[in-house]
Design a protein around this motif. Structure first.
Motif, PDB file in Angstrom:
ATOM      1  N   VAL A   1       0.836  -1.201   0.000  1.00 14.54           N
ATOM      2  CA  VAL A   1       0.000   0.000   0.000  1.00 14.54           C
ATOM      3  C   VAL A   1       0.869   1.248   0.000  1.00 14.54           C
ATOM      4  O   VAL A   1       0.597   2.211  -0.718  1.00 14.54           O
ATOM      5  N   THR A   2       1.948   1.237   0.767  1.00 13.80           N
ATOM      6  CA  THR A   2       2.851   2.388   0.806  1.00 13.80           C
ATOM      7  C   THR A   2       3.496   2.603  -0.554  1.00 13.80           C
ATOM      8  O   THR A   2       3.559   3.730  -1.048  1.00 13.80           O
TER       9      THR A   2
ATOM     10  N   VAL B   1      -4.648  -3.066  -4.965  1.00 15.31           N
ATOM     11  CA  VAL B   1      -3.368  -3.453  -4.376  1.00 15.31           C
ATOM     12  C   VAL B   1      -2.850  -4.722  -5.055  1.00 15.31           C
ATOM     13  O   VAL B   1      -1.676  -4.819  -5.418  1.00 15.31           O
ATOM     14  N   ALA B   2      -3.725  -5.711  -5.272  1.00 17.70           N
ATOM     15  CA  ALA B   2      -3.326  -6.949  -5.945  1.00 17.70           C
ATOM     16  C   ALA B   2      -2.913  -6.663  -7.385  1.00 17.70           C
ATOM     17  O   ALA B   2      -1.923  -7.218  -7.879  1.00 17.70           O
TER      18      ALA B   2
ATOM     19  N   LEU C   1      -6.946   7.491  -2.840  1.00 19.56           N
ATOM     20  CA  LEU C   1      -6.139   7.783  -1.658  1.00 19.56           C
ATOM     21  C   LEU C   1      -5.830   6.514  -0.863  1.00 19.56           C
ATOM     22  O   LEU C   1      -4.778   6.415  -0.260  1.00 19.56           O
ATOM     23  N   TRP C   2      -6.747   5.577  -0.840  1.00 20.23           N
ATOM     24  CA  TRP C   2      -6.555   4.324  -0.127  1.00 20.23           C
ATOM     25  C   TRP C   2      -6.760   3.193  -1.134  1.00 20.23           C
ATOM     26  O   TRP C   2      -7.879   2.745  -1.352  1.00 20.23           O
ATOM     27  N   PRO C   3      -5.692   2.715  -1.786  1.00 21.15           N
ATOM     28  CA  PRO C   3      -5.799   1.742  -2.868  1.00 21.15           C
ATOM     29  C   PRO C   3      -6.564   0.470  -2.510  1.00 21.15           C
ATOM     30  O   PRO C   3      -7.215  -0.117  -3.364  1.00 21.15           O
TER      31      PRO C   3
ATOM     32  N   VAL D   1     -10.724   2.554 -12.439  1.00 17.04           N
ATOM     33  CA  VAL D   1     -11.053   2.001 -11.121  1.00 17.04           C
ATOM     34  C   VAL D   1     -12.337   2.599 -10.564  1.00 17.04           C
ATOM     35  O   VAL D   1     -12.737   3.707 -10.926  1.00 17.04           O
ATOM     36  N   VAL D   2     -12.967   1.827  -9.691  1.00 17.27           N
ATOM     37  CA  VAL D   2     -14.119   2.300  -8.911  1.00 17.27           C
ATOM     38  C   VAL D   2     -13.916   1.819  -7.479  1.00 17.27           C
ATOM     39  O   VAL D   2     -13.087   0.940  -7.225  1.00 17.27           O
TER      40      VAL D   2
END
Length: 111
Positions: free
Chosen positions: A17-18, A47-48, A72-74, A99-100
């Motif tokens: 995530v970072t 993330v995957a 902001l938060w994948p 993306v959604v």
């Protein structure tokens, strides 16, 4: 899973995530020119999907709802579309993922 395995999983997820968040700060650059084919990441958690791109590929995101939202938060997003198509060599290609939010449905492709 034991405590050590849990800690490793949490650290690996936090690292992913970072890495993804850091990549979002800069402008999208061409993918690494290593001849790898573009993986099929459609339908995957962001993330995957980024993990399949080896965390080193610059990626642009397009809001699948057309609202211009920023990732902001994948971990709370999923991939609905990708450019280039799966199997396309990634040499010097810009990667764009549509993306959604993970709780939203992907829009039907335009006919």
């Amino acid at each position: 899973m034991n405590h050590t395995g849990t800690v490793r999983t949490v650290l690996a997820t936090a690292t992913a995530v970072t890495a993804l968040a850091v990549s979002l700060v800069g402008p999208a650059a061409p993918a690494r020119a290593d001849g790898r084919p573009m993986p099929d990441v459609t339908g995957k958690n962001l993330v995957a999907a980024y993990g399949e791109l080896n965390y080193t590929t610059a990626v642009r995101f397009r809001d699948g709802r057309g609202a211009g939202r920023i990732v902001l938060w994948p971990a709370s997003w999923k991939v609905c579309g990708q450019d280039p198509a799966p199997g396309t060599p990634m040499d010097d290609r810009k990667i764009t993922l549509t993306v959604v939010k993970a709780t939203e449905e992907c829009a039907a492709p335009a006919a």
